[in-house]
Design a protein around this motif. Structure first.
Motif, mmCIF file in Angstrom:
data_model
loop_
_atom_site.group_PDB
_atom_site.id
_atom_site.type_symbol
_atom_site.label_atom_id
_atom_site.label_comp_id
_atom_site.label_asym_id
_atom_site.label_seq_id
_atom_site.Cartn_x
_atom_site.Cartn_y
_atom_site.Cartn_z
ATOM 1 N N THR A 131 -1.882 -6.534 -5.069
ATOM 2 C CA THR A 131 -3.166 -5.233 -4.753
ATOM 3 C C THR A 131 -3.924 -5.514 -5.532
ATOM 4 O O THR A 131 -5.203 -5.085 -5.435
ATOM 5 C CB THR A 131 -2.261 -4.068 -4.632
ATOM 6 O OG1 THR A 131 -1.098 -3.909 -3.747
ATOM 7 C CG2 THR A 131 -3.119 -2.725 -4.186
ATOM 8 N N SER A 185 0.807 -1.188 -0.052
ATOM 9 C CA SER A 185 -0.095 -0.097 0.057
ATOM 10 C C SER A 185 0.890 1.481 -0.100
ATOM 11 O O SER A 185 0.212 2.245 0.033
ATOM 12 C CB SER A 185 -0.900 -0.069 1.256
ATOM 13 O OG SER A 185 -0.341 -0.241 2.467
ATOM 14 N N LYS A 223 -5.112 -0.932 -7.493
ATOM 15 C CA LYS A 223 -6.342 -0.797 -6.863
ATOM 16 C C LYS A 223 -7.476 -0.605 -7.631
ATOM 17 O O LYS A 223 -8.651 -1.204 -7.245
ATOM 18 C CB LYS A 223 -6.273 0.132 -5.912
ATOM 19 C CG LYS A 223 -5.436 -0.034 -4.628
ATOM 20 C CD LYS A 223 -6.426 -0.961 -3.543
ATOM 21 C CE LYS A 223 -5.552 -0.865 -2.068
ATOM 22 N NZ LYS A 223 -6.325 -1.852 -1.342
#
Length: 331
Positions: A99, A83, A158
């Motif tokens: 991710t 992240s 993401k």
């Protein structure tokens, strides 16, 4: 009978706050931990002994299936990710696998175990998916209808996770919701993140352990809230009759310079400039100048409200790190 929740990313900031919150709600909490000798295992076992740790990996669907079969969760919170935005430029393929594709693995594991109708799924999306495009709504900020234009490998990964979650919701009727969370910080933030880097450095400067801090862009504006408030929003999303996507934000922005102002004043230093050096190494290849969120939908439909304001968050972080660094000095 108590509900069960399965959390990936249990060793991270949000995982810690969410586990604590769900335990307080009477949940049986399971956490997925990667690796047999994960150095963070001992901290979880010591600080949150109520969490039942299961060894699995977000990049390995078979291990996720075993975890689901063991935990039999009512709710699955996917917080696993690499992240750190800056780091994502250095390991873009790994970020894509963890991710991005990791979200697909989690959804497939739920589907393959027959849980698509019984397990409610939360995906941790991010304001980094917006990336600065469509900022033509002064004072209103990004909401759930704003255009996406991610400006980092992290944001791109993401966005894949966000859309594949929506796809599984529409394709298989899964109760799968995405929380588009703007920056949320706190005492559990990793030291590699700028807010915690600042609060820890201020504590160390206050205690005479270091004399300056090196940072990158001081002018970027972010919508910063407290992580402990945001995990409540995650839970509220999965309590709704219908799945949906929600922005969680404060509706106000602050610069890193403003964060520095408050952090240094907390230890009695009114001028932070002599203690801060800018280092080009901390500049990103593509910077997002401003991220402002509009949480109107979450406030209206979920009844969600942030409780800790920006000055309160900075104070909490600095005081926590003073206590932490003071204790370290005594060891």
């Amino acid at each position: 009978m108590a509900k069960a929740a399965l959390i990936t990313g249990i060793t991270g900031q949000d995982g810690y706050h969410l586990a604590e919150f769900l335990h307080g709600k009477g949940y049986e909490v399971y956490g997925i931990i990667r690796g047999q000798h994960n150095p963070k295992r001992a901290r979880v076992e010591q600080e949150q002994p109520f969490v039942k740790l299961l060894e699995a990996d977000i990049t390995d669907t078979s291990s996720l299936i075993r975890a689901i079969e063991t935990a039999r969760p009512d709710e699955f919170y996917n917080l696993a990710a690499i992240s750190h935005v800056g780091y994502s430029f250095k390991v873009p393929q790994l970020v894509a696998d963890v991710t991005g594709k990791g979200v697909l693995n989690a959804l497939e594991a739920i589907r393959l175990t027959g849980g698509e109708k019984t397990i409610r799924f939360y995906q941790a999306s991010t304001s980094e998916m917006f990336g600065g495009l469509d900022y033509n709504r002064p004072g209103k900020g990004y909401d759930e209808t704003a255009l996406f234009h991610p400006r980092s490998p992290y944001g791109v990964a993401k966005l894949y996770g966000h859309w594949i979650t929506k796809n599984y919701r529409e394709s298989y009727g899964m109760h799968a919701s995405c929380g588009i969370l703007f920056n949320h910080e706190g005492e559990r933030r990793g030291l590699e993140f700028v807010t915690r880097k600042i609060s820890n450095a201020v504590a160390r400067i206050h205690l005479g352990k270091q004399d300056h801090i090196e940072l990158g862009n001081l002018d970027a504006k972010r919508d910063w809230g407290y992580a402990g408030d945001y995990v409540v929003g995650m839970w509220l999303m999965l309590q709704q009759d219908q799945p949906d996507d929600y922005v969680l934000a404060t509706g106000e922005t602050h610069t890193i310079g403003e964060f520095l102002d408050l952090a240094f004043k907390e230890v009695g230093i009114n001028d932070w400039k002599p203690y801060v050096k800018q280092n080009p190494a901390f500049m990103r290849p593509a910077e997002v100048d401003i991220l402002l969120g509009n949480p109107a939908k979450a406030e209206a439909k979920l009844g969600w409200r942030r409780k800790v304001d920006f000055p309160g968050m900075v104070k909490l972080m600095v005081q926590h790190d003073i206590g932490l660094e003071s204790a370290t000095s005594l060891d």
